[in-house]
Design an enzyme around this catalytic site. Sequence first.
Site, PDB file in Angstrom:
ATOM      1  N   GLY A 155       0.853  -1.188   0.000  1.00 54.35           N
ATOM      2  CA  GLY A 155       0.000   0.000   0.000  1.00 54.35           C
ATOM      3  C   GLY A 155       0.885   1.233   0.000  1.00 54.35           C
ATOM      4  O   GLY A 155       1.997   1.213  -0.528  1.00 54.35           O
ATOM      5  N   ARG A 238       1.783  -3.771  12.578  1.00 53.74           N
ATOM      6  CA  ARG A 238       1.192  -3.961  13.906  1.00 53.74           C
ATOM      7  C   ARG A 238       1.803  -5.228  14.486  1.00 53.74           C
ATOM      8  O   ARG A 238       2.029  -6.212  13.762  1.00 53.74           O
ATOM      9  CB  ARG A 238      -0.333  -4.119  13.827  1.00 53.74           C
ATOM     10  CG  ARG A 238      -1.095  -2.828  13.611  1.00 53.74           C
ATOM     11  CD  ARG A 238      -1.055  -1.909  14.832  1.00 53.74           C
ATOM     12  NE  ARG A 238      -1.825  -0.701  14.631  1.00 53.74           N
ATOM     13  CZ  ARG A 238      -1.335   0.455  14.160  1.00 53.74           C
ATOM     14  NH1 ARG A 238      -0.057   0.558  13.846  1.00 53.74           N
ATOM     15  NH2 ARG A 238      -2.118   1.506  14.026  1.00 53.74           N
ATOM     16  N   GLU A 267       1.666  -4.034  23.324  1.00 50.88           N
ATOM     17  CA  GLU A 267       2.397  -2.792  23.626  1.00 50.88           C
ATOM     18  C   GLU A 267       1.889  -2.162  24.923  1.00 50.88           C
ATOM     19  O   GLU A 267       0.677  -2.155  25.146  1.00 50.88           O
ATOM     20  CB  GLU A 267       2.215  -1.805  22.472  1.00 50.88           C
ATOM     21  CG  GLU A 267       2.843  -2.333  21.202  1.00 50.88           C
ATOM     22  CD  GLU A 267       2.701  -1.369  20.024  1.00 50.88           C
ATOM     23  OE1 GLU A 267       2.169  -0.260  20.200  1.00 50.88           O
ATOM     24  OE2 GLU A 267       3.130  -1.743  18.928  1.00 50.88           O
ATOM     25  N   HIS A 285       7.395   1.918  18.934  1.00 46.74           N
ATOM     26  CA  HIS A 285       6.262   2.335  18.084  1.00 46.74           C
ATOM     27  C   HIS A 285       6.364   3.815  17.705  1.00 46.74           C
ATOM     28  O   HIS A 285       5.538   4.635  18.139  1.00 46.74           O
ATOM     29  CB  HIS A 285       4.911   2.032  18.750  1.00 46.74           C
ATOM     30  CG  HIS A 285       3.786   1.992  17.763  1.00 46.74           C
ATOM     31  ND1 HIS A 285       2.692   1.181  17.893  1.00 46.74           N
ATOM     32  CD2 HIS A 285       3.586   2.676  16.596  1.00 46.74           C
ATOM     33  CE1 HIS A 285       1.872   1.373  16.869  1.00 46.74           C
ATOM     34  NE2 HIS A 285       2.395   2.287  16.068  1.00 46.74           N
TER      35      HIS A 285
HETATM   36  P1  NAP Z   1      -2.498   0.931   3.060  1.00 48.91           P
HETATM   37  O1  NAP Z   1      -2.107   1.966   2.062  1.00 48.91           O
HETATM   38  O2  NAP Z   1      -3.928   0.601   3.236  1.00 48.91           O
HETATM   39  O3  NAP Z   1      -1.660  -0.388   2.727  1.00 48.91           O
HETATM   40  C1  NAP Z   1      -1.945  -1.639   3.253  1.00 48.91           C
HETATM   41  C2  NAP Z   1      -1.724  -2.663   2.166  1.00 48.91           C
HETATM   42  O4  NAP Z   1      -1.895  -3.978   2.711  1.00 48.91           O
HETATM   43  C3  NAP Z   1      -2.725  -2.543   0.997  1.00 48.91           C
HETATM   44  O5  NAP Z   1      -2.027  -2.659  -0.202  1.00 48.91           O
HETATM   45  C4  NAP Z   1      -3.638  -3.712   1.221  1.00 48.91           C
HETATM   46  O6  NAP Z   1      -4.198  -4.237   0.038  1.00 48.91           O
HETATM   47  C5  NAP Z   1      -2.700  -4.730   1.812  1.00 48.91           C
HETATM   48  N1  NAP Z   1      -3.420  -5.787   2.527  1.00 48.91           N
HETATM   49  C6  NAP Z   1      -4.508  -5.663   3.313  1.00 48.91           C
HETATM   50  N2  NAP Z   1      -4.857  -6.888   3.790  1.00 48.91           N
HETATM   51  C7  NAP Z   1      -3.975  -7.770   3.271  1.00 48.91           C
HETATM   52  C8  NAP Z   1      -3.829  -9.169   3.361  1.00 48.91           C
HETATM   53  N3  NAP Z   1      -4.663  -9.907   4.091  1.00 48.91           N
HETATM   54  N4  NAP Z   1      -2.807  -9.762   2.680  1.00 48.91           N
HETATM   55  C9  NAP Z   1      -1.970  -9.012   1.922  1.00 48.91           C
HETATM   56  N5  NAP Z   1      -2.071  -7.680   1.786  1.00 48.91           N
HETATM   57  C10 NAP Z   1      -3.062  -7.065   2.457  1.00 48.91           C
HETATM   58  O7  NAP Z   1      -1.970   1.338   4.501  1.00 48.91           O
HETATM   59  P2  NAP Z   1      -0.629   2.145   4.878  1.00 48.91           P
HETATM   60  O8  NAP Z   1      -0.929   3.582   4.991  1.00 48.91           O
HETATM   61  O9  NAP Z   1       0.467   1.684   3.990  1.00 48.91           O
HETATM   62  O10 NAP Z   1      -0.417   1.593   6.384  1.00 48.91           O
HETATM   63  C11 NAP Z   1      -0.219   0.223   6.612  1.00 48.91           C
HETATM   64  C12 NAP Z   1      -0.230  -0.089   8.098  1.00 48.91           C
HETATM   65  O11 NAP Z   1       0.972   0.371   8.686  1.00 48.91           O
HETATM   66  C13 NAP Z   1      -1.316   0.606   8.924  1.00 48.91           C
HETATM   67  O12 NAP Z   1      -2.551  -0.085   8.852  1.00 48.91           O
HETATM   68  C14 NAP Z   1      -0.748   0.597  10.321  1.00 48.91           C
HETATM   69  O13 NAP Z   1      -1.165  -0.562  11.011  1.00 48.91           O
HETATM   70  C15 NAP Z   1       0.757   0.553  10.081  1.00 48.91           C
HETATM   71  N6  NAP Z   1       1.429   1.808  10.489  1.00 48.91           N
HETATM   72  C16 NAP Z   1       2.331   1.761  11.502  1.00 48.91           C
HETATM   73  C17 NAP Z   1       3.012   2.916  11.856  1.00 48.91           C
HETATM   74  C18 NAP Z   1       4.030   2.880  12.948  1.00 48.91           C
HETATM   75  O14 NAP Z   1       4.153   3.851  13.674  1.00 48.91           O
HETATM   76  N7  NAP Z   1       4.797   1.826  13.080  1.00 48.91           N
HETATM   77  C19 NAP Z   1       2.753   4.127  11.214  1.00 48.91           C
HETATM   78  C20 NAP Z   1       1.821   4.130  10.199  1.00 48.91           C
HETATM   79  C21 NAP Z   1       1.158   2.955   9.829  1.00 48.91           C
HETATM   80  P3  NAP Z   1      -5.386  -3.479  -0.767  1.00 48.91           P
HETATM   81  O15 NAP Z   1      -4.638  -2.569  -1.693  1.00 48.91           O
HETATM   82  O16 NAP Z   1      -6.126  -4.558  -1.441  1.00 48.91           O
HETATM   83  O17 NAP Z   1      -6.201  -2.731   0.262  1.00 48.91           O
HETATM   84  C1  GLV Z   2       0.459   4.293  13.696  1.00 46.29           C
HETATM   85  O1  GLV Z   2       0.778   3.240  14.138  1.00 46.29           O
HETATM   86  C2  GLV Z   2      -0.561   4.476  12.709  1.00 46.29           C
HETATM   87  O2  GLV Z   2      -1.271   3.521  12.369  1.00 46.29           O
HETATM   88  O3  GLV Z   2      -0.685   5.621  12.256  1.00 46.29           O
END
Ligand code: NAP
Ligand code: GLV
Length: 328
Positions: A155, A238, A267, A285
């Site tokens: 994504g 996560r 966490e 995190h």
């Molecule tokens: P995003 O743009 O929605 O990307 C998620 C990707 O995962 C999408 O391409 C989605 O496919 C794919 N996906 C969903 N379910 C799946 C599955 N079962 N198997 C394979 N692929 C799957 O989200 P993002 O903005 O990149 O963020 C991703 C995640 O990062 C967030 O949900 C959050 O939990 C985490 N995050 C963590 C931090 C941190 O501080 N560490 C910060 C920001 C985000 P589709 O294209 O089909 O929807």
């Molecule tokens: C952080 O973990 C976020 O999902 O923005």
Amino acid sequence: MKHKILVSGHLTEDILSLLARECDVRANGEDRPMDRAALLEAVAGVDGLLAMITDGIDAELMDRAPRLRVVSNMAVGYNNIDVAAATARGIVVTNTPGILTEATAELAFALILATARRVVDLDRRTRAGEWTCWAPLLFLSREVSGKTLGVVGLGRIGKAVARRAQAFGMKVLYHSRSRLKPEEERDLGVEYAERDELLRKADFVSLHVPLSGETRHLIGPRELRLMKQTSYLINTSRGAVVDEAALVEALREKRIEGAGLDVYENEPLLAPGLTALDNVVLMPHVGSATYETRMEMARMAADHLLAGLRGQRPAHVVNPEVLSRRRG
Ligand code: NAP
Ligand code: GLV
């Protein structure tokens, strides 16, 4: 009459003043989450909640807040919210996608470099006086350039990590729920692989899926066994996407070379045994925790809350069906 809102995390004065122009604001002024009892007590009577990922926004909480109309999560991930329960109650849920993409991708790449080049381990050893001479076979680590990166969940953040990998001459495999069009794959320089194939071939596996029923423990004992013994697991998505007990075992037995983690199953608790390992880099995190990004996230979350309370459409709504129902 002004809307009553709760801001459950510590935000800067400028954001609180912006909210206070239109709302009666109650805010948590501490750098720690509100405990459950305080949160349940504080939501009674609020129209809006500016929530943090540490808040469990479930049916019980919503039932304590019969006036609640908008939950604005200051995060892109919203696995802390029971969205179905919110939708059933006509509560709009919003999140903050996009603005934190580069910061989180930077941290994922920092973990790739830190694990492979043993940045934290060798810093510790240098401070401890273990560096007594230069020697050709001492303190060796693994090169990142030219290796294969496997992105799971291509994504926004997964793509931003893939773009960074190009600068290191890496081959990028990806596995995701939806496959890109061939021209998009070509432009981004990525190649689709089935999950097991990606795990077998990648030198670095970087996780970027949201946490859901489908992705919980996506990486467990079986998947860790498929990975190369010289490979690294990077998790900035996560914690529960990885079976943490299985990961500790794989790291302890050196079945994989190392791991870089920003997120954990419980966490801020760490799995037993994790801190005793020197082949893992642990971050608290902080994927989005740059000054620039956190200020923008707070601003966006405040804008979403105000728009929702005014009856406007916030820019990023997780459950748009609530709005169409209201209109219909
Ligand atoms: P995003 O743009 O929605 O990307 C998620 C990707 O995962 C999408 O391409 C989605 O496919 C794919 N996906 C969903 N379910 C799946 C599955 N079962 N198997 C394979 N692929 C799957 O989200 P993002 O903005 O990149 O963020 C991703 C995640 O990062 C967030 O949900 C959050 O939990 C985490 N995050 C963590 C931090 C941190 O501080 N560490 C910060 C920001 C985000 P589709 O294209 O089909 O929807
Ligand atoms: C952080 O973990 C976020 O999902 O923005």
